[in-house]
Design a protein around this motif. Structure first.
Motif, PDB file in Angstrom:
ATOM      1  N   ASP A 123       0.795  -1.217   0.000  1.00 16.30           N
ATOM      2  CA  ASP A 123       0.000   0.000   0.000  1.00 16.30           C
ATOM      3  C   ASP A 123       0.833   1.274   0.000  1.00 16.30           C
ATOM      4  OD1 ASP A 123      -2.292  -1.475  -0.017  1.00 16.30           O
ATOM      5  OD2 ASP A 123      -2.548  -1.468   2.151  1.00 16.30           O
ATOM      6  N   ASN A 124       2.034   1.242   0.578  1.00 13.56           N
ATOM      7  CA  ASN A 124       2.843   2.449   0.667  1.00 13.56           C
ATOM      8  C   ASN A 124       3.677   2.628  -0.599  1.00 13.56           C
ATOM      9  OD1 ASN A 124       4.587   4.580   1.339  1.00 13.56           O
ATOM     10  ND2 ASN A 124       4.469   4.061   3.500  1.00 13.56           N
ATOM     11  N   ARG A 125       3.078   3.214  -1.598  1.00 11.97           N
ATOM     12  CA  ARG A 125       3.776   3.427  -2.865  1.00 11.97           C
ATOM     13  C   ARG A 125       4.797   4.556  -2.764  1.00 11.97           C
ATOM     14  NH1 ARG A 125       2.018   1.025  -7.540  1.00 11.97           N
ATOM     15  NH2 ARG A 125       0.332  -0.464  -7.233  1.00 11.97           N
ATOM     16  N   GLU A 126       4.632   5.428  -1.781  1.00  7.87           N
ATOM     17  CA  GLU A 126       5.634   6.481  -1.587  1.00  7.87           C
ATOM     18  C   GLU A 126       6.987   5.877  -1.249  1.00  7.87           C
ATOM     19  OE1 GLU A 126       1.595   8.149  -0.748  1.00  7.87           O
ATOM     20  OE2 GLU A 126       2.715   6.369  -0.111  1.00  7.87           O
ATOM     21  N   ASP A 127       7.001   4.890  -0.359  1.00  8.21           N
ATOM     22  CA  ASP A 127       8.255   4.211  -0.013  1.00  8.21           C
ATOM     23  C   ASP A 127       8.849   3.505  -1.226  1.00  8.21           C
ATOM     24  OD1 ASP A 127       8.164   5.073   2.565  1.00  8.21           O
ATOM     25  OD2 ASP A 127       7.508   3.163   3.427  1.00  8.21           O
ATOM     26  N   HIS A 128       7.981   2.878  -2.028  1.00 11.93           N
ATOM     27  CA  HIS A 128       8.461   2.176  -3.219  1.00 11.93           C
ATOM     28  C   HIS A 128       9.122   3.146  -4.193  1.00 11.93           C
ATOM     29  CE1 HIS A 128       8.616  -0.077  -6.927  1.00 11.93           C
ATOM     30  NE2 HIS A 128       7.743   0.739  -7.494  1.00 11.93           N
ATOM     31  N   LEU A 129       8.486   4.290  -4.430  1.00 10.83           N
ATOM     32  CA  LEU A 129       9.062   5.259  -5.363  1.00 10.83           C
ATOM     33  C   LEU A 129      10.352   5.862  -4.807  1.00 10.83           C
ATOM     34  CD1 LEU A 129       5.896   7.084  -6.739  1.00 10.83           C
ATOM     35  CD2 LEU A 129       7.252   5.258  -7.799  1.00 10.83           C
ATOM     36  N   GLU A 130      10.425   6.006  -3.500  1.00  9.73           N
ATOM     37  CA  GLU A 130      11.668   6.486  -2.891  1.00  9.73           C
ATOM     38  C   GLU A 130      12.792   5.483  -3.146  1.00  9.73           C
ATOM     39  OE1 GLU A 130      13.408   7.583   1.549  1.00  9.73           O
ATOM     40  OE2 GLU A 130      11.236   7.543   1.205  1.00  9.73           O
ATOM     41  N   TRP A 131      12.493   4.192  -2.980  1.00 13.96           N
ATOM     42  CA  TRP A 131      13.487   3.149  -3.256  1.00 13.96           C
ATOM     43  C   TRP A 131      13.869   3.160  -4.738  1.00 13.96           C
ATOM     44  CZ3 TRP A 131      12.824  -0.803  -6.781  1.00 13.96           C
ATOM     45  CH2 TRP A 131      13.833  -1.761  -6.813  1.00 13.96           C
ATOM     46  N   ALA A 132      12.876   3.283  -5.626  1.00 11.25           N
ATOM     47  CA  ALA A 132      13.147   3.262  -7.063  1.00 11.25           C
ATOM     48  C   ALA A 132      13.996   4.456  -7.482  1.00 11.25           C
ATOM     49  CB  ALA A 132      11.830   3.248  -7.842  1.00 11.25           C
ATOM     50  N   LEU A 133      13.735   5.622  -6.896  1.00  8.56           N
ATOM     51  CA  LEU A 133      14.531   6.805  -7.235  1.00  8.56           C
ATOM     52  C   LEU A 133      15.967   6.652  -6.742  1.00  8.56           C
ATOM     53  CD1 LEU A 133      14.693   9.636  -8.410  1.00  8.56           C
ATOM     54  CD2 LEU A 133      13.892  10.535  -6.205  1.00  8.56           C
ATOM     55  N   ASP A 134      16.114   6.127  -5.536  1.00  7.40           N
ATOM     56  CA  ASP A 134      17.463   5.898  -5.005  1.00  7.40           C
ATOM     57  C   ASP A 134      18.212   4.895  -5.877  1.00  7.40           C
ATOM     58  OD1 ASP A 134      19.606   6.048  -3.147  1.00  7.40           O
ATOM     59  OD2 ASP A 134      18.900   4.213  -2.170  1.00  7.40           O
ATOM     60  N   THR A 135      17.507   3.861  -6.345  1.00 14.39           N
ATOM     61  CA  THR A 135      18.118   2.869  -7.227  1.00 14.39           C
ATOM     62  C   THR A 135      18.506   3.494  -8.561  1.00 14.39           C
ATOM     63  OG1 THR A 135      16.824   1.089  -6.209  1.00 14.39           O
ATOM     64  CG2 THR A 135      17.760   0.664  -8.384  1.00 14.39           C
ATOM     65  N   ALA A 136      17.623   4.309  -9.114  1.00 19.82           N
ATOM     66  CA  ALA A 136      17.911   4.979 -10.391  1.00 19.82           C
ATOM     67  C   ALA A 136      19.160   5.828 -10.287  1.00 19.82           C
ATOM     68  CB  ALA A 136      16.714   5.833 -10.809  1.00 19.82           C
ATOM     69  N   GLU A 137      19.314   6.517  -9.186  1.00 18.86           N
ATOM     70  CA  GLU A 137      20.495   7.362  -9.009  1.00 18.86           C
ATOM     71  C   GLU A 137      21.745   6.525  -8.778  1.00 18.86           C
ATOM     72  OE1 GLU A 137      19.213   9.853  -5.821  1.00 18.86           O
ATOM     73  OE2 GLU A 137      18.278  11.324  -7.158  1.00 18.86           O
ATOM     74  N   THR A 138      21.590   5.390  -8.078  1.00 15.56           N
ATOM     75  CA  THR A 138      22.744   4.533  -7.797  1.00 15.56           C
ATOM     76  C   THR A 138      23.329   3.942  -9.077  1.00 15.56           C
ATOM     77  OG1 THR A 138      21.901   3.952  -5.598  1.00 15.56           O
ATOM     78  CG2 THR A 138      23.522   2.463  -6.582  1.00 15.56           C
ATOM     79  N   ILE A 139      22.463   3.523 -10.007  1.00 16.40           N
ATOM     80  CA  ILE A 139      22.961   2.885 -11.236  1.00 16.40           C
ATOM     81  C   ILE A 139      22.907   3.830 -12.437  1.00 16.40           C
ATOM     82  CG2 ILE A 139      22.220   0.624 -10.386  1.00 16.40           C
ATOM     83  CD1 ILE A 139      19.896   0.735 -12.362  1.00 16.40           C
ATOM     84  N   GLY A 140      22.430   5.057 -12.225  1.00 16.60           N
ATOM     85  CA  GLY A 140      22.378   6.029 -13.312  1.00 16.60           C
ATOM     86  C   GLY A 140      21.362   5.676 -14.383  1.00 16.60           C
ATOM     87  N   SER A 141      20.158   5.274 -13.958  1.00 12.54           N
ATOM     88  CA  SER A 141      19.136   4.836 -14.909  1.00 12.54           C
ATOM     89  C   SER A 141      18.098   5.931 -15.136  1.00 12.54           C
ATOM     90  CB  SER A 141      18.441   3.565 -14.397  1.00 12.54           C
ATOM     91  OG  SER A 141      17.366   3.209 -15.237  1.00 12.54           O
ATOM     92  N   SER A 142      18.136   6.553 -16.304  1.00 11.97           N
ATOM     93  CA  SER A 142      17.154   7.581 -16.626  1.00 11.97           C
ATOM     94  C   SER A 142      15.778   6.971 -16.855  1.00 11.97           C
ATOM     95  CB  SER A 142      17.592   8.363 -17.859  1.00 11.97           C
ATOM     96  OG  SER A 142      17.769   7.504 -18.970  1.00 11.97           O
ATOM     97  N   SER A 143      15.722   5.734 -17.375  1.00 14.17           N
ATOM     98  CA  SER A 143      14.425   5.092 -17.623  1.00 14.17           C
ATOM     99  C   SER A 143      13.709   4.784 -16.310  1.00 14.17           C
ATOM    100  CB  SER A 143      14.602   3.813 -18.440  1.00 14.17           C
ATOM    101  OG  SER A 143      15.410   2.871 -17.757  1.00 14.17           O
ATOM    102  N   LEU A 144      14.452   4.356 -15.295  1.00 15.47           N
ATOM    103  CA  LEU A 144      13.836   4.099 -13.998  1.00 15.47           C
ATOM    104  C   LEU A 144      13.408   5.403 -13.342  1.00 15.47           C
ATOM    105  CD1 LEU A 144      13.044   1.886 -12.047  1.00 15.47           C
ATOM    106  CD2 LEU A 144      15.328   2.011 -11.020  1.00 15.47           C
ATOM    107  N   ALA A 145      14.188   6.466 -13.544  1.00 19.06           N
ATOM    108  CA  ALA A 145      13.802   7.780 -13.022  1.00 19.06           C
ATOM    109  C   ALA A 145      12.536   8.280 -13.708  1.00 19.06           C
ATOM    110  CB  ALA A 145      14.950   8.768 -13.218  1.00 19.06           C
ATOM    111  N   ASP A 146      12.407   8.003 -15.004  1.00 14.65           N
ATOM    112  CA  ASP A 146      11.190   8.389 -15.731  1.00 14.65           C
ATOM    113  C   ASP A 146       9.974   7.658 -15.159  1.00 14.65           C
ATOM    114  OD1 ASP A 146      12.648  10.065 -17.334  1.00 14.65           O
ATOM    115  OD2 ASP A 146      12.795   8.637 -19.012  1.00 14.65           O
TER     116      ASP A 146
END
Length: 299
Positions: free
Chosen positions: A83-106
Motif C-alpha cells: 500500500d505504501n507506494r511512496e516508499d516504493h518510489l523512494e526506493w526506485a529513485l534511489d536505485t535509479a540514481e545509484t545505477i544512473g538509470s534515466s528510464s527508472l527515473a522516468d
C-alpha cells in the motif's frame, strides 16, 4: 536449500542466501534472466539491495549494465507493491540514481504525479517531494509539478480536518511529525490556529469537561498554539488551560508513584505502559475534587 511452506518459498537458512549472493557477485549466474523471472517487487528489491552491500560490487556492476532489464523487472512487478507506494518510489529513485538509470527515473516521475490524487500519506508525500527536488535525474518541471500537487493535497487535508474540529486537526498534525508553518501560510494556517483557539476557549470556560480528556491531548493543543505564537492572542485562556494541564500531569505522576510504592519491585524505576483507561481514571478522580481546590482563575 529451499523450504516450501503454504505456497511460499524460503531459503533453508541465512547462510544459503549469502552463498547465492556471493555466487551472483562473482558473475557465475545470469542476473538478467533472474531479473526477468521476478514476479514480486520484493524479489527485485532484494537483488538491488544485495548490490548496495559493501561486498556487492559485482552485482552492482551487472545491474548498471542491465539498466533496461531492471526497469522492465520493476514495471513487471509493479502490481505487487504494497500500500505504501511512496516508499516504493523512494526506493526506485534511489536505485535509479545509484545505477544512473534515466528510464527508472522516468518511471518514478510518471508514477509520482499520480500519487497525490488518492494518497493520504501526507508525511511520505512531503518527503518524496523533497527527494524529487534534490534528484539530478528528475527534471525541475516534474519536481515543481509534483510539489504543486502535494501542496494542493495538503490544502485539502487541512480544510477537511478544520471543518471536522480540533480533534481531527490534531490527529493529522501529530501524524505529520513536523511543523508545516513554512507551507500552511495565510488562511490555511489561520484556520488551523482558529480551530485550536476555539477548543482552547471551550476548555478554559468549562474545565470540568476535562475529566474525559487525555493529558497528552491538552499538551498537544498547548504546544500547537505555542509553536504558532497563537497563545499570545488569548493569554488568559491559555494560562487557565495550562494550569489545569500541569495539575493533571502532577496528579498522574502522583498516581504512578503510589502504584510503584505498592509494587513488589518498590524502589526500582517503574514505567507503566500507556493505558487510556488508567489515565482517564486519574483525570476523573482529580477533576472530581478540583472544584473544592483553591484556584487563581478560570483554571
Amino acid at each position: 536449500m529451499l523450504v516450501i511452506d503454504e505456497g511460499a518459498v524460503f531459503f533453508h537458512n541465512p547462510s544459503i542466501a549469502d552463498y547465492i549472493r556471493f555466487h551472483l557477485n562473482a558473475g557465475r549466474g545470469q542476473l538478467g534472466a533472474l531479473l526477468a523471472s521476478c514476479g514480486d517487487m520484493r524479489q527485485v528489491e532484494r537483488l538491488v539491495d544485495a548490490g548496495r552491500l559493501a561486498d556487492g560490487g559485482g552485482i552492482l556492476a551487472q545491474l548498471i549494465e542491465l539498466k533496461p532489464a531492471l526497469t522492465s523487472a520493476v514495471l513487471g512487478a509493479e502490481d505487487t507493491v504494497d500500500d505504501n507506494r511512496e516508499d516504493h518510489l523512494e526506493w526506485a529513485l534511489d536505485t535509479a540514481e545509484t545505477i544512473g538509470s534515466s528510464s527508472l527515473a522516468d518511471y518514478v516521475a510518471q508514477r509520482a504525479l499520480e500519487l497525490p490524487r488518492w494518497s493520504e500519506n501526507t508525511k511520505d508525500l512531503l518527503r518524496l517531494a523533497n527527494l524529487l527536488d534534490g534528484s539530478r535525474l528528475i527534471t525541475q518541471e516534474v519536481s515543481a509539478e509534483f510539489r504543486a500537487l502535494v501542496d494542493e493535497h495538503v490544502s485539502s487535508q487541512i480544510s477537511e480536518r478544520v471543518a471536522a474540529g480540533w480533534v481531527e486537526v490534531n490527529n493529522w498534525y501529530a501524524n505529520l511529525g513536523e511543523p508545516i508553518g513554512w507551507f500552511a501560510e495565510g488562511t490555511l494556517l489561520d484556520d488551523m490556529v482558529e480551530c485550536a483557539l476555539e477548543k482552547l476557549r471551550e476548555l478554559a470556560a468549562d474545565p470540568g469537561d476535562l475529566s474525559e480528556t487525555s493529558i497528552d491531548y491538552l499538551e498537544a493543543l498547548l504546544s500547537f498554539l505555542t509553536d504558532n505564537d497563537a497563545h499570545l492572542l488569548h493569554d488568559e485562556e491559555f494560562r487557565a488551560v495550562d494550569r489545569v494541564w500541569e495539575q493533571l500531569t502532577q496528579a498522574r505522576e502522583a498516581a504512578w508513584r503510589s502504584l510503584a510504592e505498592r509494587s513488589p519491585d518498590r524502589g526500582r524505576p517503574v514505567k507503566l505502559p500507556p493505558d487510556p483507561r488508567h489515565e482517564q481514571a486519574v483525570v476523573a478522580e482529580f477533576m472530581s475534587g478540583l472544584g473544592n481546590a483553591e484556584s487563581d482563575g478560570a483554571g
